[in-house]
Design a protein around this motif. Structure first.
Motif, mmCIF file in Angstrom:
data_model
loop_
_atom_site.group_PDB
_atom_site.id
_atom_site.type_symbol
_atom_site.label_atom_id
_atom_site.label_comp_id
_atom_site.label_asym_id
_atom_site.label_seq_id
_atom_site.Cartn_x
_atom_site.Cartn_y
_atom_site.Cartn_z
ATOM 1 N N GLN A 145 -85.664 9.290 -40.128
ATOM 2 C CA GLN A 145 -85.942 9.509 -38.708
ATOM 3 C C GLN A 145 -85.213 10.737 -38.181
ATOM 4 O OE1 GLN A 145 -88.140 7.705 -37.037
ATOM 5 N NE2 GLN A 145 -87.893 9.034 -35.253
ATOM 6 N N ARG A 146 -83.971 10.931 -38.646
ATOM 7 C CA ARG A 146 -83.203 12.104 -38.202
ATOM 8 C C ARG A 146 -83.841 13.393 -38.727
ATOM 9 N NH1 ARG A 146 -76.927 11.524 -39.315
ATOM 10 N NH2 ARG A 146 -77.047 13.568 -38.268
ATOM 11 N N LYS A 202 -86.940 13.852 -39.529
ATOM 12 C CA LYS A 202 -88.200 14.028 -38.823
ATOM 13 C C LYS A 202 -87.992 14.627 -37.444
ATOM 14 C CE LYS A 202 -92.361 11.432 -37.576
ATOM 15 N NZ LYS A 202 -92.990 10.084 -37.561
ATOM 16 N N ASN A 203 -86.946 14.179 -36.772
ATOM 17 C CA ASN A 203 -86.655 14.698 -35.439
ATOM 18 C C ASN A 203 -86.198 16.151 -35.474
ATOM 19 O OD1 ASN A 203 -87.294 12.239 -34.289
ATOM 20 N ND2 ASN A 203 -85.169 11.503 -34.280
ATOM 21 N N LEU A 204 -85.563 16.577 -36.569
ATOM 22 C CA LEU A 204 -85.037 17.934 -36.684
ATOM 23 C C LEU A 204 -86.005 18.891 -37.362
ATOM 24 C CD1 LEU A 204 -81.366 17.156 -37.740
ATOM 25 C CD2 LEU A 204 -82.168 17.954 -35.502
ATOM 26 N N SER A 205 -87.166 18.450 -37.769
ATOM 27 C CA SER A 205 -88.113 19.302 -38.469
ATOM 28 C C SER A 205 -88.688 20.355 -37.526
ATOM 29 C CB SER A 205 -89.242 18.466 -39.076
ATOM 30 O OG SER A 205 -89.999 17.845 -38.057
ATOM 31 N N PHE A 211 -82.285 0.370 -44.679
ATOM 32 C CA PHE A 211 -82.017 0.747 -43.299
ATOM 33 C C PHE A 211 -81.381 2.144 -43.217
ATOM 34 C CE2 PHE A 211 -82.311 -3.892 -42.688
ATOM 35 C CZ PHE A 211 -83.181 -3.912 -41.607
ATOM 36 N N ARG A 212 -80.527 2.462 -44.167
ATOM 37 C CA ARG A 212 -79.903 3.795 -44.171
ATOM 38 C C ARG A 212 -80.951 4.877 -44.426
ATOM 39 N NH1 ARG A 212 -75.970 6.673 -41.968
ATOM 40 N NH2 ARG A 212 -75.156 8.299 -43.371
#
Length: 332
Positions: free
Chosen positions: A258-259, A261-264, A251-252
Motif C-alpha cells: 500500500q505504501r 502504491k501510494n508513492l508510485s 499483513f506486513r
C-alpha cells in the motif's frame, strides 16, 4: 488326627489372562499349606460362583482348577476387544481323620484381562522360589512407589535362568479405584526415574530381593514413547509459529504494498490525486524540471501551457496576439 486347618498363601490371588493364552495355559496357581503331615500335598481345590465384569461373557464354567495342584486354567479364548476381570472363590479342603473331622477354607481369586502393553518386566538376582515366596511382600514394596497413584502391582509369571542366576518376572498394575490395567509405559515412566529406581532397589534389598536393571527392551520402548510425544509437541509448536509468521508476513506485505502504491509516479501524478490541479509547487521539487522528473507537472494542463508558449514563440514579430491569430479556431 486332623488338628490343623489349611492356610492360603498369599491370602488373595490375582491372575493375568493374557491374550496369547489358550485353554491349556495356567493363569494362576492356588497354593495352601496344612500343618498335618498327612495333608501336605494332598489338599482338594474347588471353584464356585464365577462372576465377570466388562464385556466378558464366557461360557459356564469360565475357569477350572486342578483338584490337587491348584492350577487355574481358562475354558475360553479371549478376543482383542475383551476387557474386564472375573472373580470367584476357591475352596480348599483337607482329608478327614478317623473321627470324620474335616476343614474347608476359602479364598478369593481375581483374573484380569491383560495385554502385552500392560506387562512390565522385572529382573531379580534371586531364584524363582525366593521370588514366589516373597511375592506379596515384593508387590507391597513396589506399591509404595505408586501410593500417590492408587496403583497395585501383581506378578503374572516368573522364569528362572540357571545360566544367569536370575529370575525374570512380569508384573502388571491395576488402578485400585477402577480395577482397570495400567499401561506399562505409565509405570516405566515413573520407575525409570533414577531416584525412584534407586529407592525401590534399596527397599527390595531390605527383604533380600535384589532388583537388576530394567531390560533394554523396556527402556527402548519407553524412550520411543517419549520421543513420539516430544515430536508431536515440537511439531505442534513449529506449526503454530509458522502460522503466526505467515499471518504477520501477510499483513506486513499488504502494508508495504500500500505504501509503494501510494508513492508510485503514476498514482502521484494522476488526476485522482488532485495535485495537478493545485497549481502550487510541491515541496522539495524543481518546478522547472522536465516532464517525468516532477510528477506535479505531469498533467494535461501543464502540457497545454507548454503548447501555448510554443505558439507564442512562433508568432510574427509585429503581432500583439502572441501567435493566436495563426490558430484556425481563432475567429476575428
Amino acid at each position: 488326627m486332623n488338628d490343623h486347618i489349611p492356610i492360603f498363601y498369599p491370602s488373595k490371588f490375582y491372575g493375568a489372562f493374557l491374550k496369547t493364552y489358550n485353554d491349556k495355559s495356567t493363569i494362576v496357581t492356588i497354593t495352601a499349606t496344612d500343618g498335618d503331615p498327612r495333608d501336605e500335598g494332598n489338599l482338594h481345590f474347588e471353584i464356585s460362583n464365577i462372576t465377570c465384569t466388562g464385556n466378558l461373557h464366557p461360557q459356564d464354567p469360565a475357569f477350572k482348577i486342578g483338584e490337587r495342584d491348584g492350577k487355574v486354567t481358562p475354558t475360553f479364548a479371549i478376543t482383542s476387544d475383551m476387557n474386564g476381570y472375573c472373580m470367584f472363590p476357591v475352596n480348599v479342603t483337607d482329608n478327614p481323620d478317623p473321627n470324620g473331622t474335616v476343614h474347608t477354607v476359602s479364598t478369593t481369586v481375581q483374573i484380569n484381562i491383560i495385554s502385552d502393553d500392560d506387562l512390565v518386566e522385572f529382573v531379580f538376582m534371586n531364584k524363582d522360589q525366593d521370588v514366589v515366596k516373597l511375592q506379596e511382600t515384593i508387590q507391597n514394596t513396589i506399591d509404595v512407589e505408586f501410593k500417590n497413584y492408587n496403583y497395585e502391582s501383581f506378578m503374572a509369571d516368573d522364569v528362572y535362568s540357571a545360566e544367569y542366576g536370575n529370575t525374570t518376572a512380569h508384573f502388571y498394575f491395576l488402578d485400585s479405584i477402577t480395577q482397570t490395567p495400567v499401561e506399562a509405559s505409565e509405570i516405566l515412566g515413573n520407575l525409570t526415574d533414577f531416584e525412584k529406581f534407586t529407592q525401590l532397589k534399596k527397599n527390595l534389598a531390605r527383604i533380600d530381593i535384589y532388583l537388576g536393571n530394567f531390560p533394554s527392551s523396556n527402556v527402548v520402548q519407553e524412550v520411543m514413547d517419549y520421543m513420539k510425544i516430544w515430536l508431536m509437541v515440537t511439531t505442534f509448536v513449529l506449526a503454530s509459529l509458522l502460522m503466526v509468521l505467515s499471518i504477520g508476513f501477510f499483513f506486513r506485505n499488504r502494508a508495504l504494498t500500500q505504501r509503494i502504491k501510494n508513492l508510485s509516479t503514476t498514482k502521484f501524478g494522476s488526476q485522482e490525486s488532485g495535485l495537478n490541479r493545485a497549481g502550487v509547487a510541491a515541496p522539495t521539487t524543481n518546478k522547472h524540471a522536465v516532464e517525468g522528473s516532477n510528477p506535479v507537472y505531469n498533467s494535461e494542463n501543464y502540457k497545454q501551457e507548454i503548447e501555448a508558449e510554443n505558439d507564442s514563440g512562433n508568432s510574427d514579430d509585429d503581432s500583439d496576439l502572441f501567435g493566436v491569430e495563426n490558430n484556425p479556431e481563432f475567429d476575428i
